[in-house]
Motif scaffolding. Structure first.
Motif, short mmCIF file in Angstrom:
data_model
loop_
_atom_site.label_atom_id
_atom_site.label_comp_id
_atom_site.label_asym_id
_atom_site.label_seq_id
_atom_site.Cartn_x
_atom_site.Cartn_y
_atom_site.Cartn_z
N UNK B 191 0.85 -1.20 0.00
CA UNK B 191 0.00 0.00 0.00
C UNK B 191 0.88 1.24 0.00
N UNK B 192 1.90 1.25 0.88
CA UNK B 192 2.78 2.42 0.94
C UNK B 192 3.53 2.60 -0.38
N UNK B 193 3.88 1.49 -1.04
CA UNK B 193 4.58 1.60 -2.32
C UNK B 193 3.67 2.18 -3.41
N UNK B 194 2.37 1.80 -3.38
CA UNK B 194 1.47 2.39 -4.40
C UNK B 194 1.28 3.87 -4.14
N UNK B 195 1.57 4.32 -2.91
CA UNK B 195 1.49 5.75 -2.63
C UNK B 195 2.79 6.45 -3.02
N UNK B 196 3.74 5.72 -3.60
CA UNK B 196 4.92 6.35 -4.14
C UNK B 196 6.18 6.21 -3.29
N UNK B 197 6.11 5.42 -2.19
CA UNK B 197 7.27 5.30 -1.32
C UNK B 197 8.26 4.26 -1.83
#
Lengths: 228, 571
Positions: B191-197
């Motif tokens: 989820x955090x990766x889909x937010x660009x992290x």
């Protein structure tokens, strides 16, 4: 036509057996629903689109977003937002913390960031709840926070992985229209997977099975309900 | 709802929980009393009739004190920081990659290697005449004879720190992976990766905060252990002075009994240092947490971290595993080496001379080691299973979170602090040096590990199997003995193997409570460190390493044989 989410000959396989074969374009503001029973590979399709397909699965084909080939980009660079069945709010951050986490870092300054978070809370009907612990929210409130968090990261497409199935019937319709309204207002291509005919009908767009054939929601749903 | 089983004559089972806690906490408390009193001059058995500050004056007047304290702090805190940082970086960067899966498979075998064997293996590698120097000489270094360098027992304690990191890294990895399995870490990171992290930033910002709460106690145990380690310090650490823990042991074994007052004062000082370090660590946790929240609120994606840190973390992890394995190989080669001149990479010939000369001594020590380990492990299993079963019949989940710190008590209060106190008490009670007492002391350290290995699989058992059995008329004992334990045979035997490995590795309890008269593979191997005969050390350290290996092998083979026709029981 380069706008929207384009799946070019995308094939998801488990071992040798292909589960999903799709060649579609989801236009900005359009909602496309993929319907199928559990185990049909529809959730795997979404993890492939965000670039996190787990090892036993394999994927082929290209994925383009607004003309840009994102097939080989890392998850973080794809700008594809996703909502899962569970809201996956970060339990160690406040509601506002969860939202601020998603804000792009180029939006600088505490005041500006707080203002955007407050705006998002107001849009979700959650004014003044920024300091709350996510655990103290109702299921419907959590679902709205999860959506706002996804949208604040400014995605170019939205994926929905049975996002309404954990909500009770009463909240379900309201949250559904809340999500679709905001996605359409932002002109996002939306790809939803579900096994629920009601969700598919409410989406109001094309409904396909994992092989790309058009489906009439009611028919599959009754078969699926027997299975469940 | 009250469960029917609770009433069926198992009332005495309920006494096991308090008994277990008494086994864990009682000796620690008694041992602390046995240290506090002599630290202030009172111990009639040793001729200290009244309270005084004399032991403290003696301690403060000792010229090596500052150096010993500094060593305990730098090696202990340094090793913990490095081991934890490397663990978190490895998991954050590596989870899901192939290298990481290989490393995960190496955790269990590397973890089962006793501290002393790990330390000897490392010493054999990095010593001036060790394998690393041999493989690079003379073509790279120009050395025709071993250089005059202090790579082992270096005054700054770097070799000791490295040894501790190698030993603690797999433990922290195991604990982190167990916590991760419960925290849905992979999806949260996605989820955090889909937010660009970035991958590492995503893990550190959203997964670590949920995982850390569960690995906090293991981290504290690592910190306390590293600050007070004795056996590894005797092999790898500086001498004159060594770290404070080694100094305490020196004074405890001094023929002049009055030195024990000074040793008791030093033990209390070490306890205060460990407590202070734990408080500091706790404050640092708060600071790091606040920093993480700040970074998260600012939305810093930190995507640039991934490219340099991922290969670095995986490379360091692989290098650590390679050091341990090459060290063990070095032990094996030395134990069969005939003439082995520097800088030859391989001995001129192989011989079983050392093994033949040492075989009867090794076999004798192995027998004592196995006896102590088996009895301590069986006792720990009975107590832990009884405790879990009693909680189950009372309809509760075990353990209550509140007792977890008590289980960690013997792992957090340093051995070298409370064992001298226990030794003094045993001396006064007149049963110093007995085998039974050594077994009882091993139980204190075996029990927490058996409990920690068994608690999760015990709770994960599908209770519907028990419900079905009960509906078929089985009582609670029959369900336990014929359904639950057989279904859980694999984790029960694994927990037993872990307990046995812990017992085999015990150095200080065996030495102090056994009064030097109980000779195990570990006490004998560590005693050889001073002598420096590599062939003999190699043989003993290898034997020490093979004992826990045998336990783990049995834990694998027995269930596989017992259930060879049961697909549902396959791993």
């Amino acid at each position: 036509m380069s706008e929207g989410l384009r799946l070019e000959g995308v094939e998801i396989a488990l071992g040798a057996a292909p589960l999903v074969t799709l060649d579609i374009t989801v236009a900005p503001g359009e909602v496309v629903t993929i319907m199928g029973p559990s185990g049909s590979g529809k959730s795997a399709l979404l993890t492939a689109i965000i670039g996190a397909l787990p090892p036993p699965f394999s994927a082929r084909g290209r994925i383009r977003l607004d003309g840009r080939d994102i097939t080989d980009l890392p998850t973080r660079a794809r700008r594809v937002g996703i909502l899962f069945q569970d809201d996956i709010l970060f339990p160690h951050l406040s509601v506002a913390g969860n939202l601020a986490f998603a804000l792009p870092s180029h939006l600088r300054g505490r005041a500006a960031r707080t203002a955007r978070v407050e705006e998002a809370l107001a849009d979700a009907g959650l004014e003044g709840m920024g300091a709350r612990d996510p655990e103290t929210l109702s299921g419907g409130q959590r679902a709205r926070v999860a959506l706002m968090r996804t949208l604040l990261a400014e995605p170019r497409a939205l994926l929905l992985d049975e996002p309404f199935s954990r909500l009770d019937a009463d909240r379900r319709a309201r949250i559904r229209s809340f999500v679709f309204a905001r996605a359409v207002a932002r002109g996002l291509p939306v790809l939803m997977v579900t096994h629920d005919a009601e969700d598919a009908r409410a989406a109001g767009g094309r409904v396909l099975d994992p092989r790309g054939a058009a489906v009439t929601p009611g028919v599959v749903a009754s078969a699926d309900d027997c299975r469940a | 709802m009250r469960r029917a089983a609770a009433g069926e004559g198992a009332g005495w089972l309920r006494a096991i929980a308090p008994l277990t806690l008494a086994v864990l906490a009682g000796p620690v408390v008694a041992g602390l009393a046995g240290v506090i009193l002599p630290a202030f001059g009172y111990m009639p058995a040793l001729g200290g009739a009244g309270f005084s500050l004399e032991p403290w004056r003696e301690l403060l007047a000792w010229p090596g004190l500052a150096a010993a304290v500094r060593l305990s702090l730098t090696t202990g805190i340094g090793a913990t920081v490095i081991a934890l940082a490397l663990t978190l970086l490895l998991v954050a960067a590596g989870q899901g990659t192939r290298t990481f899966r290989v490393l995960v498979r190496l955790i269990a075998p590397v973890l089962s290697v006793p501290h002393a064997a790990t330390a000897f293996g490392l010493a054999f590698l990095i010593a001036p005449s060790g394998w690393i120097a041999r493989l690079t000489s003379p073509w790279m270094t120009g050395w025709e004879r071993p250089p005059d360098l202090l790579t082992v027992n270096d005054p700054a304690g770097l070799a000791l720190t490295l040894g501790l990191v190698l030993k603690e890294l797999p433990f922290l990895m195991l604990m982190t992976l167990a916590a991760l399995a419960q925290a849905d870490g992979l999806r949260t990171r996605e989820v955090a990766e889909t937010l660009g992290y970035g991958r590492i930033a995503a893990w550190m910002l959203v997964v670590l905060p949920r995982v850390y709460a569960q690995i906090r106690l293991p981290v504290y145990a690592v910190l306390a252990y590293s600050m007070s380690v004795v056996d590894m310090a005797l092999i790898l650490g500086p001498t004159r002075p060594g770290p404070l823990a080694v100094v305490i042991l020196d004074w405890m074994s001094d023929p002049n009994l009055f030195m024990r007052f000074q040793a008791a004062a030093a033990a209390l000082l070490l306890l205060a240092l460990v407590a202070g370090a734990l408080v500091l660590w706790r404050l640092a946790e708060e600071g790091a947490g606040a920093l993480c929240r700040l970074v998260a609120m600012r939305g810093m994606r930190a995507t640039a971290l991934d490219r340099p840190l991922r290969p670095l973390a995986l490379g360091l992890g692989a290098a650590g595993a390679a050091l341990v394995l090459a060290g063990l190989a070095g032990l094996a080669v030395w134990s069969v080496a005939a003439l082995w001149r520097f800088p030859d990479a391989w001995p001129a010939g192989l011989t079983l001379r050392i093994w033949q000369a040492q075989s009867s001594a090794i076999a004798g020590a192995a027998g004592i080691t196995a006896l102590i380990g088996l009895i301590a492990t069986v006792a720990a299993l009975v107590l832990v299973l009884g405790w879990l079963e009693a909680a189950h019949r009372a309809g509760r989940r075990a353990p209550a979170p509140a007792v977890l710190p008590l289980i960690y008590l013997p792992l957090i209060v340093p051995q070298v602090v409370f064992l001298p106190g226990m030794q003094v008490l045993a001396l006064m009670a007149g049963f110093e040096g007995g085998l039974v007492l050594v077994m009882a002391v091993h139980l204190i350290f075996v029990l927490p590990y058996v409990f920690l290995s068994l608690a999760d699989p015990w709770q994960a058992w599908d209770a519907r199997a028990g419900t079905v059995a009960a509906s078929l008329g089985a009582g609670p004992w029959r369900i336990l003995l014929t359904v639950r334990l057989p279904m859980l045979l694999r984790p029960v035997l694994t927990a037993a193997a872990v307990g046995f490995a812990v017992s085999v590795a015990q150095y200080l309890p065996t030495l102090l409570i056994g009064a030097g008269r109980v000779a195990t593979l570990t006490t004998e191997a560590v005693a050889l460190a001073a002598g420096g005969n590599r062939r003999v050390i190699g043989a003993w350290a290898l034997a020490q390493m093979l004992a826990p290996f045998a336990g783990f092998a049995l834990a694998l083979v027995v269930p596989a044989l017992a259930f060879r026709k049961r697909k549902g029981m396959a791993v």
